[in-house]
Design an enzyme around this catalytic site. Structure first.
Site, PDB file in Angstrom:
ATOM      1  N   GLU A 121      -1.122  -1.078  -8.670  1.00  0.00           N
ATOM      2  CA  GLU A 121      -0.047  -0.944  -9.656  1.00  0.00           C
ATOM      3  C   GLU A 121      -0.619  -0.814 -11.067  1.00  0.00           C
ATOM      4  O   GLU A 121       0.113  -0.777 -12.041  1.00  0.00           O
ATOM      5  CB  GLU A 121       0.885  -2.155  -9.577  1.00  0.00           C
ATOM      6  CG  GLU A 121       1.872  -2.100  -8.413  1.00  0.00           C
ATOM      7  CD  GLU A 121       1.192  -1.958  -7.059  1.00  0.00           C
ATOM      8  OE1 GLU A 121       0.346  -2.816  -6.740  1.00  0.00           O
ATOM      9  OE2 GLU A 121       1.477  -0.997  -6.337  1.00  0.00           O
ATOM     10  N   ASN A 139      -1.487   2.317  -1.769  1.00  0.00           N
ATOM     11  CA  ASN A 139      -0.679   3.388  -2.342  1.00  0.00           C
ATOM     12  C   ASN A 139      -1.434   4.121  -3.450  1.00  0.00           C
ATOM     13  O   ASN A 139      -2.269   3.533  -4.130  1.00  0.00           O
ATOM     14  CB  ASN A 139       0.621   2.808  -2.919  1.00  0.00           C
ATOM     15  CG  ASN A 139       0.347   1.820  -4.045  1.00  0.00           C
ATOM     16  OD1 ASN A 139      -0.080   0.709  -3.796  1.00  0.00           O
ATOM     17  ND2 ASN A 139       0.555   2.231  -5.282  1.00  0.00           N
ATOM     18  N   ASP A 159       5.495   3.997  -2.623  1.00  0.00           N
ATOM     19  CA  ASP A 159       4.605   2.828  -2.634  1.00  0.00           C
ATOM     20  C   ASP A 159       4.327   2.320  -1.226  1.00  0.00           C
ATOM     21  O   ASP A 159       4.284   1.113  -0.993  1.00  0.00           O
ATOM     22  CB  ASP A 159       5.174   1.694  -3.497  1.00  0.00           C
ATOM     23  CG  ASP A 159       4.259   0.473  -3.537  1.00  0.00           C
ATOM     24  OD1 ASP A 159       3.035   0.659  -3.571  1.00  0.00           O
ATOM     25  OD2 ASP A 159       4.761  -0.656  -3.516  1.00  0.00           O
TER      26      ASP A 159
END
Lengths: 177, 624
Positions: free
Chosen positions: B225, B309, B351
């Site tokens: 992230e 991801n 994701d």
């Protein structure tokens, strides 16, 4: 001809009577100013020192343009990545009534500028000082602390929560004390 | 017939004979053996022989009653041959002792048991405790405090969790949130080496449990992230120096793709795909992190690990297949050289990290003996792969999925649903599963007795809106507004027993909250898992019937284990303490009025604050 002149005269008078919000079209871009030290506690042996104030605080907070800019920058500088739209995530919630390092404009400004130990990055030298004030003003509006007469621009994105100026003051949750 | 041979395996377990030889204990074990064997034998004579599915012996040696790695063994079965606690008597389980970890954050770790000592590692600040199981109340033997950088907490995407330690050769290996891998002397807690391999200033953290294979400690980074480039490193177990590093994006030489690399599908063949399937330079900040599970097949000499991801989540900012993210690698553990790769979710839109556990099994697949790898994947499919080649044998949804329409077994490609494509400036509604997947990291368990895989998972859907995002090193690089909601039926979690041979569920239990804990299954035909309200449950491995439950002090997101104590009796242990991505609303005190808090998870968990509070306590159970 006469009525037209009178109308123009009246219109110009009326417009002049409107108080125009003062806006710096080119905000101060200097980095790293506003070095006022801001205590992170209210506990002071022996009594209270007056809280430090910065004259920028009030002028930025009551200003819709600055609030809107703060809102834009909150996404722009990835604050929203850690604090979501105020509810928090990697960083704490900013829309609630709980403050670790103080809720004043000065405290929030210091938080953004200097960072905080448990994972709030320091944005000193990354964000111009005036934009830090704009961010601080927007952060306060998230918990209903901005004056209701000034509000950031409306949300163009997916509805995350009611608009900032309709959020109840988090400390009282909308109830009068 | 096969059933009978299997029975023999259960009864003739050589590990049982090298028990502490006190005669009383021996008697207890004998009774336990009788209890296991008798019903099995009758079952064998009545029931038709079930298709035998079992882990490769080299990756799942006979049970010695210890628990030395979170997944129990290299095959990652999380299956225990202990059977003193069984379907009939599990209702009598009692608390043997408890222990406060002193940390009120999400407790995702599996305790370890080696000899007479239990080891637990806490979430940040990653304290390691050794408890002496041979003394009443299991007093502390030692503790080790690594004092990680507090600032690391700000760059950990989803609570400051740690998924456990690993034991090998007299040492405890574990990772800290701020990017260190540390080896401790298991007896004294004295640090032997400390390798600093992650950099929090680019958003890199480590949350996974290491796996020790052939004298190497395998570790990967978190940070999908934050635009962190994913890698797996092998550290020398002796002194901690880096033996190899394999990146999951970038040129072939960084990914350790060489002449041995033979992917099964066309889509994974070509030169430097880790560069060419990205916009210029984007692979450098493209994610593909490895924060989940690794399995190891000693016969094939291959390790298997997923990749996370791609970053940012907003797919418009990274046209292309984004190799080698959201996929799985088979690598040579000695050199790291890639053998094959398969991409679960090319050009991931939602994701869907590909880092879940891989359970290694040998079975007959449509009549032919196959070495398979079973993976309940985040994108909603239960994959069965040939683990020698990476060929997909089966991919069936194990819960509600509408983000894709299946997997094309010819090309291997996920068939995307055009109605659920995300992108900048548009809100796409009701995408199932969510970013957290039909199942996230929470590991499943497999019983060779039932042939069922026990899957703790989520049942959630979401709305997504892609937004612009700037890359600023060390800050999030997501570009997606997410808002999650309960999935079809309203139950936010489920616990599903999946019949691997029949490719369909045998039974499924609904849970109010996502089942964010792992599972363990035993030869006593009991499955254990926990709920986010704090219930620790035992259900029948055959039917799913609830046999026993105990309410712990906080929500459970940990990994249950079971072991044989110094007294020769079977124990079950679980860490209680809510948190993780699903429980961040409680452990991070987030505000439920913001639907997008915790990357959208908070919207589906608004009521969790009323159901549980933060905590951190070890619970250990035994029969009276």
């Amino acid at each position: 001809m006469r009525p037209v002149v009178a109308l123009l005269l009246f219109a110009s008078l009326a417009l002049a009577a409107c108080q125009r919000e003062e806006r710096d079209t080119r905000p101060q871009s200097a980095l790293g100013s506003g070095e006022q030290p801001t205590p992170v506690t209210t506990l002071e042996p022996g009594g209270q020192r007056p809280a430090p104030t910065d004259n920028k605080a009030a002028s930025f907070e009551a200003n819709a343009f600055h609030l809107s800019e703060g809102k834009r920058l909150f996404g722009w500088f990835n604050c929203s990545g850690c604090h979501a739209n105020g509810g928090g995530g990697m960083g704490p919630a900013l829309m609630d009534e709980k403050w670790i390092y103080g809720s004043s404009m000065e405290s929030i400004h210091a938080t953004i500028r200097d960072g905080r130990p448990n994972g709030m990055p320091s944005f000193r030298d990354k964000i111009p000082d005036d934009q830090i004030w704009e961010l601080a003003a927007f952060v306060r509006s998230l918990s209903g602390n901005a004056p209701s007469s000034a509000a950031p621009s409306r949300n163009d994105d997916m509805m995350a929560h009611p608009s900032e100026n309709r959020m109840p003051d988090a400390a009282t949750l909308g109830k009068s004390p | 017939m096969k059933q009978a041979t299997q029975t023999a395996v259960f009864c003739g377990d050589p590990a049982r004979t090298d028990l502490p030889a006190a005669s009383r204990k021996y008697l207890g074990v004998l009774t336990a053996m009788l209890l296991t064997c008798v019903p099995l034998l009758t079952a064998a004579s009545e029931a038709p022989p079930a298709p035998a599915i079992s882990p490769p012996a080299a990756a799942a040696p006979p049970d010695d009653g210890q628990w030395t790695m979170p997944a129990k063994n290299y095959a990652s079965t999380r299956y225990s041959e202990l059977a003193e606690i069984n379907e009939g008597n599990v209702k009598n389980l009692q608390v043997a002792f408890t222990f406060s970890t002193g940390v009120n954050k999400g407790q995702e770790a599996a305790p370890l048991v080696v000899g007479n000592t239990m080891y637990i590692v806490t979430p940040f600040p990653n304290i390691v405790y050794a408890l002496d199981l041979s003394k009443p109340g299991a007093p502390m033997k030692w503790k080790y405090e690594p004092n990680p950088e507090p600032a690391a907490q700000g760059v950990a995407c989803c609570d400051v969790v740690n998924r456990g330690a690993a034991f090998a050769d007299g040492r405890i290996f574990f990772n800290t949130l701020d990017g260190h891998t540390i080896a401790l002397d298991a007896n004294s807690g004295r640090p032997i080496w400390n390798a600093h391999i992650g950099n929090i200033n680019i958003g890199e953290t480590i949350t996974m449990a290491p796996l020790v294979v052939k004298g190497k400690v395998l570790v990967g980074n978190s940070g999908g992230e934050m635009g962190v480039r994913g890698w797996v490193k092998a550290l020398d177990a002796g002194d901690g120096h880096i033996v190899w590093t394999a990146y999951n994006t970038g040129p072939d030489k960084d990914v350790l793709i060489g002449p041995d690399f033979k992917p099964h599908y066309e889509m994974d063949k070509g030169k430097d795909l880790g560069v060419t399937t990205w916009p210029p330079e984007a692979w450098k900040i493209g994610g593909g992190n490895m924060w989940g599970w690794i399995s190891y097949d000693p016969d094939l000499n291959l390790i298997f690990h997923g990749t996370g991801n791609p970053g940012p989540w907003n797919p418009d900012l990274r046209p292309g297949d984004n190799k080698w993210t959201s996929g799985i690698f088979a690598r040579d553990p000695d050199t790291g050289a890639a053998k094959w790769f398969y991409q679960w979710s090319p050009h991931d839109l939602h994701d869907y990290d590909g880092i879940n556990e891989q359970v290694l099994l040998d079975m007959n697949w449509h009549g032919k003996p196959r070495k398979v790898l079973v993976r309940p994947e985040r994108n909603g499919y239960l994959y069965v792969l040939d683990r020698a080649t990476g060929e997909v044998l089966s991919a069936k949804p194990y819960g509600p999925v509408n983000s894709s329409k299946g997997v094309d077994l010819k090309t291997g490609r996920l068939v995307e649903n055009p109605d659920k494509l995300t992108g900048t400036g548009k809100v796409v509604r009701d995408i199932c599963p969510t970013a957290s997947g039909l199942k996230d990291w929470q590991p499943s368990a497999f019983s060779p007795k039932t042939g069922l895989l026990y899957i703790p998972h989520n049942n959630l859907c979401m709305d997504e809106e892609g937004v612009e995002v700037n890359y600023i090193a060390g800050t999030p690089y997501v570009g997606m507004n997410v808002r999650m909601i309960p999935g079809p039926g309203g139950n936010r979690g489920a616990f599903t027993a999946w019949d691997i041979a029949a490719e369909k569920p045998a039974w499924s239990l609904k849970e109010n909250f996502p089942v964010w804990s792992g599972a363990v299954v035993t030869a006593g035909d009991v499955v254990f898992y926990g709920t986010m309200e704090g219930w620790f449950k035992a259900v029948s491995a055959k039917t799913g019937d609830l046999l026993w439950q105990f309410k712990t002090s906080s929500g459970i997101i940990g990994q249950p284990i079971t072991y044989r104590g110094p007294d020769g009796h079977q124990y079950v242990a679980i860490l209680s303490g809510v948190g993780g991505w699903a429980g961040a609303i409680v452990s991070g005190d987030l505000d439920p009025r913001d639907a997008t808090a915790a990357l959208g998870f908070v919207n589906a968990m608004k009521d969790l604050k009323n159901a549980t509070t933060a905590g951190g306590t070890l619970y250990v159970f035994r029969l009276p």
